[in-house]
Enzyme design. Structure first.
Site, PDB file in Angstrom:
ATOM      1  N   HIS A 138       0.873  -1.175   0.000  1.00  0.00           N
ATOM      2  CA  HIS A 138       0.000   0.000   0.000  1.00  0.00           C
ATOM      3  C   HIS A 138       0.914   1.230   0.000  1.00  0.00           C
ATOM      4  CE1 HIS A 138      -2.783   2.950   1.802  1.00  0.00           C
ATOM      5  NE2 HIS A 138      -3.773   2.142   1.487  1.00  0.00           N
ATOM      6  N   ASP A 175       3.191  -4.464   8.234  1.00  0.00           N
ATOM      7  CA  ASP A 175       1.984  -3.660   8.066  1.00  0.00           C
ATOM      8  C   ASP A 175       0.784  -4.593   8.250  1.00  0.00           C
ATOM      9  OD1 ASP A 175      -0.284  -2.513   7.013  1.00  0.00           O
ATOM     10  OD2 ASP A 175       0.687  -1.709   5.219  1.00  0.00           O
ATOM     11  N   GLN A 192      -4.402  -4.991   7.062  1.00  0.00           N
ATOM     12  CA  GLN A 192      -5.412  -5.919   6.558  1.00  0.00           C
ATOM     13  C   GLN A 192      -5.438  -7.240   7.314  1.00  0.00           C
ATOM     14  OE1 GLN A 192      -7.730  -5.204   4.368  1.00  0.00           O
ATOM     15  NE2 GLN A 192      -6.925  -3.200   3.838  1.00  0.00           N
ATOM     16  N   LYS A 240     -10.346  -0.710  10.453  1.00  0.00           N
ATOM     17  CA  LYS A 240     -10.484  -1.907   9.611  1.00  0.00           C
ATOM     18  C   LYS A 240     -10.885  -3.117  10.449  1.00  0.00           C
ATOM     19  CE  LYS A 240      -7.155  -0.161   6.281  1.00  0.00           C
ATOM     20  NZ  LYS A 240      -7.953   0.259   5.122  1.00  0.00           N
ATOM     21  N   CYS A 258      -4.590   2.281  -3.766  1.00  0.00           N
ATOM     22  CA  CYS A 258      -3.378   2.820  -3.133  1.00  0.00           C
ATOM     23  C   CYS A 258      -2.211   1.851  -3.288  1.00  0.00           C
ATOM     24  CB  CYS A 258      -3.594   3.127  -1.658  1.00  0.00           C
ATOM     25  SG  CYS A 258      -4.770   4.430  -1.388  1.00  0.00           S
TER      26      CYS A 258
HETATM   27  C1  LIG Z   1      -2.187  -2.823   3.586  1.00  0.00           C
HETATM   28  C2  LIG Z   1      -2.507  -1.436   4.079  1.00  0.00           C
HETATM   29  N1  LIG Z   1      -1.546  -0.717   4.651  1.00  0.00           N
HETATM   30  C3  LIG Z   1      -1.779   0.509   5.133  1.00  0.00           C
HETATM   31  C4  LIG Z   1      -3.014   1.092   5.033  1.00  0.00           C
HETATM   32  C5  LIG Z   1      -3.233   2.451   5.583  1.00  0.00           C
HETATM   33  O1  LIG Z   1      -4.118   2.401   6.668  1.00  0.00           O
HETATM   34  P1  LIG Z   1      -4.685   3.742   7.297  1.00  0.00           P
HETATM   35  O2  LIG Z   1      -5.277   4.511   6.140  1.00  0.00           O
HETATM   36  O3  LIG Z   1      -5.699   3.278   8.279  1.00  0.00           O
HETATM   37  O4  LIG Z   1      -3.543   4.463   7.904  1.00  0.00           O
HETATM   38  C6  LIG Z   1      -4.049   0.381   4.417  1.00  0.00           C
HETATM   39  C7  LIG Z   1      -5.372   0.987   4.221  1.00  0.00           C
HETATM   40  O5  LIG Z   1      -6.123   0.613   3.348  1.00  0.00           O
HETATM   41  C8  LIG Z   1      -3.789  -0.921   3.929  1.00  0.00           C
HETATM   42  O6  LIG Z   1      -4.745  -1.651   3.347  1.00  0.00           O
END
Ligand SMILES: Cc1ncc(COP(=O)(O)O)c(C=O)c1O
Length: 414
Positions: free
Chosen positions: A131, A208, A211, A234, A372
């Site tokens: 992401h 990270d 998900q 999430k 993203c």
């Molecule tokens: C794999 C992953 N990393 C990071 C993020 C970023 O999360 P946040 O927008 O809650 O900071 C997301 C959000 O969709 C994501 O799916």
């Protein structure tokens, strides 16, 4: 209180749905089918109640007050930290730092540990399926320090090429930062193996968990992650709250992130003594209400049981996969052997955005675009996909509504 009796033996999805008020609404005259769960999940009534109870019952700033409201608010806020500690099996509550979300957690590590430890010529390894939140903070750091950002390639099914990763590792590798689960493909990455290999090379690993935390059991100690970041929203919790977990010796030695109240012990005209963990990284008044309500979300899913939720979501995934495969011209992007309940797909001659609009007209909410993850889309040479992501409250009937919508869209546009 959640009716645990109703959902003790099997996941009664219709009983579960009663806990999510938004699922009763209609969109464009049709019952809402919410398949954008990887972007954010809907909130159960217990989470909404926790927010209302805080503002109506004990709204106060935390930690410094000695009056009753401040003490109640502090206790509720800190109770979330304990629940999160158990949720990811962290060794101590001091290792749980509240952030705005996954993005802030990754930025925190890049801007503190990264700035302190990365120098020109060092290498940071991420993957091609990250992401943007797990690309941009490292890109900024590399630009600032003259370090090099490297990407682990993937195969056609959307699985990381672990052999290629091992080839990228060297004594120049300082950081490896990888998604536990891909938001665009649903791939579950073999993080335990990746962490072990990275550690052999002397690198620090950030996972990270944006998900994964909602679908998988998280044990940061067993995984041996150095850092693990995730977001409340999430996980059926409110927006604006996230968690950064870190190993204690790393967090202790890291410079502070933002300055302000709470992150200091003493401030003089000529010197400042910073606070202990975790407060050292929590400058200013935090997002008190949402952090308190996050506990309600974690308690809610715990009462149902992650295993039961996973079984239900896996059933939805196989039902959707086998039926989508029958749709003419449809290609699933991301066919990893280990997947969570996310399906991305493209359809011949139809732009994902047009599919998204036509589905919305039928009350079906999906996500379209690059999710993203633009470098990942480049790997597949596509501008984007349509993504349906399933949560514990979704049903097979809703998947049927998606399929009907897709067939109609193809008739109209292809
Ligand atoms: C794999 C992953 N990393 C990071 C993020 C970023 O999360 P946040 O927008 O809650 O900071 C997301 C959000 O969709 C994501 O799916």
């Amino acid at each position: 209180m959640i009716e645990t009796a109703v959902i003790e033996n099997s996941l009664d999805v219709y009983a579960i749905r009663q806990h999510f008020p938004v699922l009763n609404r209609q969109v464009k005259g049709k019952p809402l089918v919410y398949f954008d769960n990887a972007a954010t999940t809907q909130k159960p009534q217990v989470v909404i109640d926790a927010l209302v109870n805080y503002y109506t019952g004990y709204n106060a700033n935390i930690h410094r007050g000695i009056h009753t409201l401040a003490e109640e608010a502090t206790a509720a806020f800190e109770a979330t930290r304990d629940t999160v500690q158990q949720f990811i099996n962290a060794a101590s509550r001091e290792q749980i730092i509240f952030t705005k979300g996954t993005s802030e957690g990754i930025n925190l590590v890049a801007q503190t540990w990264g700035r302190q430890n990365i120098k020109a010529g060092d290498e940071i390894i991420i993957s091609s399926m990250e992401h943007h939140s797990n690309i941009v903070p490292w890109y900024i750091l590399c630009q600032e320090k003259g370090a090099v950002l490297k990407f682990i390639p993937i195969n056609e099914d959307g699985e990381l090429l672990v052999d290629e990763f091992e080839k990228l590792l060297s004594n120049k590798t300082r950081v490896v930062s990888i998604a536990h689960v891909s938001n665009a493909l649903g791939t579950i990455n073999q993080v335990k193996k990746i962490i072990a290999e990275a550690h052999k090379a002397g690198a620090v690993v950030l996972i990270d968990g944006a998900q994964s935390s909602v679908h998988l059991d998280i044990d940061v100690q067993d995984m041996d992650a150095d850092f693990f970041a995730f977001s409340s929203h999430k996980l059926y919790g409110p927006t604006g709250v996230g968690v950064l977990y870190g190993k204690k010796h790393l967090l202790e030695n890291m410079p502070v992130y933002q300055g302000g109240g709470e992150m200091i012990k003493e401030v003089y005209f000529d010197k400042i003594i910073y606070n202990d963990l975790p407060y050292k990284f929590e400058a200013g008044t935090p997002n008190i209400a949402d952090t308190i309500a996050f506990k309600a979300a974690l308690d809610f899913t715990k009462a149902i049981g992650k295993e039961k939720i996973r079984r239900h979501e896996n059933e939805l995934l196989s039902y959707a996969t086998s039926n989508l495969e029958q749709v003419p011209g449809l290609k699933i992007i991301g066919r990893a052997k280990q997947k969570i309940s996310v399906i991305s797909f493209v359809i011949d001659k139809i732009h994902p955005q047009d599919i998204g609009i036509l589905l919305d007209n039928r009350g079906v909410a999906v996500r379209t675009g690059h999710h993203c993850a633009q470098p990942l889309m480049d790997c597949y040479r596509i501008p984007g996909t349509t993504r349906a992501s399933f949560a514990l409250y979704n049903t097979k009937e809703e998947i049927d509504a998606l399929l009907t919508g897709l067939h109609k869209a193809i008739k109209l546009l292809a």
